[in-house]
Motif scaffolding. Structure first.
Motif, short mmCIF file in Angstrom:
data_model
loop_
_atom_site.label_atom_id
_atom_site.label_comp_id
_atom_site.label_asym_id
_atom_site.label_seq_id
_atom_site.Cartn_x
_atom_site.Cartn_y
_atom_site.Cartn_z
N MET A 1 1.03 -1.26 -0.05
CA MET A 1 -0.09 -0.11 0.01
C MET A 1 0.76 1.18 -0.03
O MET A 1 2.13 1.32 0.43
CB MET A 1 -0.99 0.01 1.25
CG MET A 1 -1.75 -1.17 1.25
SD MET A 1 -3.04 -1.10 2.61
CE MET A 1 -2.42 -0.19 3.91
N TRP A 2 0.50 2.35 -0.69
CA TRP A 2 0.97 3.68 -0.60
C TRP A 2 0.15 4.74 -0.75
O TRP A 2 -1.21 4.53 -1.10
CB TRP A 2 2.08 3.55 -1.67
CG TRP A 2 1.66 3.18 -3.12
CD1 TRP A 2 1.76 1.84 -3.43
CD2 TRP A 2 1.07 3.93 -4.06
NE1 TRP A 2 1.16 1.89 -4.71
CE2 TRP A 2 0.73 3.10 -5.30
CE3 TRP A 2 0.73 5.29 -4.29
CZ2 TRP A 2 0.27 3.62 -6.22
CZ3 TRP A 2 0.22 5.80 -5.49
CH2 TRP A 2 -0.12 4.76 -6.59
N ILE A 3 0.43 5.99 -0.36
CA ILE A 3 -0.26 7.12 -0.55
C ILE A 3 0.54 8.14 -1.47
O ILE A 3 1.56 7.94 -1.81
CB ILE A 3 -0.36 7.91 0.75
CG1 ILE A 3 0.83 8.16 1.22
CG2 ILE A 3 -1.06 6.91 1.77
CD1 ILE A 3 0.70 9.05 2.77
N VAL A 4 -0.62 9.08 -1.97
CA VAL A 4 -0.01 9.93 -3.11
C VAL A 4 -0.76 11.26 -2.96
O VAL A 4 -2.12 11.35 -2.14
CB VAL A 4 -0.23 9.39 -4.52
CG1 VAL A 4 -1.73 9.14 -4.57
CG2 VAL A 4 0.20 10.57 -5.47
N ARG A 5 0.08 12.52 -2.85
CA ARG A 5 -0.70 13.60 -2.53
C ARG A 5 -1.15 13.96 -4.07
O ARG A 5 -0.57 13.99 -5.01
CB ARG A 5 0.08 14.71 -2.28
CG ARG A 5 -0.36 16.14 -2.01
CD ARG A 5 0.59 17.06 -1.50
NE ARG A 5 -0.28 18.25 -1.22
CZ ARG A 5 -0.47 19.12 -2.23
NH1 ARG A 5 -0.12 19.09 -3.38
NH2 ARG A 5 -0.72 20.42 -1.82
N TRP A 61 8.36 6.51 7.84
CA TRP A 61 8.24 7.05 6.58
C TRP A 61 9.15 7.11 5.40
O TRP A 61 10.56 7.26 6.05
CB TRP A 61 7.69 8.31 6.52
CG TRP A 61 6.05 8.52 7.08
CD1 TRP A 61 6.09 8.90 8.58
CD2 TRP A 61 4.94 8.57 6.63
NE1 TRP A 61 4.58 8.82 8.67
CE2 TRP A 61 3.76 8.61 7.73
CE3 TRP A 61 4.50 8.28 5.26
CZ2 TRP A 61 2.67 8.41 7.24
CZ3 TRP A 61 3.09 8.38 5.12
CH2 TRP A 61 2.31 8.38 5.97
N ALA A 62 8.98 6.96 4.35
CA ALA A 62 9.97 7.11 3.26
C ALA A 62 9.62 7.78 1.82
O ALA A 62 8.46 7.80 1.56
CB ALA A 62 10.54 5.64 2.86
N VAL A 63 10.04 8.86 1.41
CA VAL A 63 9.90 9.64 0.41
C VAL A 63 10.14 8.85 -0.77
O VAL A 63 11.62 8.72 -0.93
CB VAL A 63 10.17 11.27 0.48
CG1 VAL A 63 9.87 11.78 -0.81
CG2 VAL A 63 9.39 11.85 1.73
#
Length: 64
Positions: A1-5, A61-63
């Protein structure tokens, strides 16, 4: 899973699209989506996401 702005955008509501079907009174009007965060889930769906208190305090967190 991941998130995106997701950046904000301005659209004209179309009767054939989900927003126009959910809110037919908006069809033909211009609306502004504000920037927000979506999550890509483990089963391949995209859903709105709001960080919990523990998410905000996490240090893993990792960018990318």
């Amino acid at each position: 899973m991941w998130i995106v702005r997701v950046p904000g955008s301005t659209i004209t509501v179309d009767a054939r699209r989900p927003l126009g079907q959910a809110a037919p009174e908006l069809v033909g009007r211009t609306v502004t989506y504000q920037p927000h965060i979506d999550m890509f889930t483990a089963d391949g769906r995209i859903v709105p996401w709001v960080a919990s208190q523990s998410d905000l305090d996490a240090d893993d967190w990792a960018v990318v």
